[in-house]
Design a protein around this motif. Structure first.
Motif, short mmCIF file in Angstrom:
data_model
loop_
_atom_site.label_atom_id
_atom_site.label_comp_id
_atom_site.label_asym_id
_atom_site.label_seq_id
_atom_site.Cartn_x
_atom_site.Cartn_y
_atom_site.Cartn_z
N UNK A 64 -14.58 -6.85 -2.36
CA UNK A 64 -13.20 -6.43 -2.15
C UNK A 64 -12.31 -7.62 -1.80
N UNK A 65 -12.85 -8.54 -1.05
CA UNK A 65 -12.10 -9.73 -0.66
C UNK A 65 -11.67 -10.52 -1.90
N UNK A 66 -12.58 -10.61 -2.86
CA UNK A 66 -12.31 -11.41 -4.06
C UNK A 66 -11.72 -10.60 -5.22
N UNK A 67 -12.00 -9.31 -5.27
CA UNK A 67 -11.55 -8.48 -6.41
C UNK A 67 -10.91 -7.19 -5.91
N UNK A 68 -10.28 -7.21 -4.77
CA UNK A 68 -9.80 -6.00 -4.10
C UNK A 68 -8.96 -5.08 -4.93
N UNK A 69 -7.93 -5.61 -5.56
CA UNK A 69 -7.02 -4.74 -6.30
C UNK A 69 -7.73 -4.05 -7.47
N UNK A 70 -8.63 -4.76 -8.12
CA UNK A 70 -9.38 -4.17 -9.23
C UNK A 70 -10.25 -3.02 -8.72
N UNK A 71 -10.96 -3.24 -7.60
CA UNK A 71 -11.80 -2.19 -7.02
C UNK A 71 -10.97 -0.98 -6.62
N UNK A 72 -9.87 -1.25 -5.98
CA UNK A 72 -9.02 -0.15 -5.52
C UNK A 72 -8.46 0.64 -6.69
N UNK A 103 -9.63 0.91 -9.69
CA UNK A 103 -10.66 1.54 -10.51
C UNK A 103 -11.46 2.62 -9.78
N UNK A 104 -11.77 2.41 -8.50
CA UNK A 104 -12.75 3.28 -7.84
C UNK A 104 -12.22 4.15 -6.71
N UNK A 163 -5.95 7.46 -5.16
CA UNK A 163 -4.81 7.10 -4.33
C UNK A 163 -4.74 7.93 -3.04
N UNK A 164 -5.17 9.18 -3.10
CA UNK A 164 -5.15 10.02 -1.90
C UNK A 164 -6.11 9.49 -0.83
N UNK A 165 -7.30 9.06 -1.25
CA UNK A 165 -8.26 8.49 -0.30
C UNK A 165 -7.76 7.15 0.23
N UNK A 166 -7.09 6.40 -0.62
CA UNK A 166 -6.52 5.12 -0.19
C UNK A 166 -5.46 5.36 0.89
#
Length: 162
Positions: A71-79, A81-82, A85-88
């Protein structure tokens, strides 16, 4: 006959490495937690509580370290894709309300999606030492707490099941 073989395997095999790997995988992607093995083993043999709770906690924290680093290195992609938005939004609200202490609370209970908070921690670039300290506390409370409850109540549960 299969149940007897499974119980024999649980009692007479060192499950530490298996619990470590199961906890590690569960912290990253695997949907089955180590409790499926940890609980019966501790019910059958209380003396395995300390080493096996340690294996579960260590494996889980190390798996969460992988999640944090991804997540530190690829955070936006993980967020994107996986994480829905409600859980975020829920994760952000929890962080806003409790701060990093949310990691302790979430990592103690398998019901709450603690991986989302770990992903958020990496994405928000929270200090790794703080994140892993809180995760270690939560996981230790979880597995040692489970173990102590099982060791104390296990006999009554086994009698009830028989």
């Amino acid at each position: 006959m299969k149940n007897v073989e499974f119980l024999d395997w649980l009692q007479n095999t060192n499950q530490g490495a298996f619990l470590f790997v199961l906890s590690f995988a569960n912290a990253i992607f695997f949907p089955v937690g180590p409790e499926v093995v940890f609980v019966p083993v501790i019910m059958l043999n209380h003396s395995k509580l300390l080493p096996y709770a340690t294996c579960c906690a260590a494996g889980s924290v190390m798996g969460l370290a992988v999640t944090y680093l991804m997540s530190y290195h690829c955070g936006q992609v993980l967020i994107d894709r996986y994480i829905p938005s409600k859980k975020m939004e829920t994760g952000v609200r929890v962080f806003n309300k409790y701060g990093p202490l949310a990691l302790v609370i979430a990592s103690m209970f398998p019901v709450f999606p603690y991986r989302i908070l770990v992903i958020l921690s990496g994405f928000l670039r929270q200090r790794p030492a703080m994140v892993f300290s809180f995760l270690s506390i939560g996981k230790a409370l979880r597995f040692f707490g489970y173990g102590l409850l099982i060791a104390k109540l296990g006999e009554s549960v086994v009698r009830f099941l028989n």
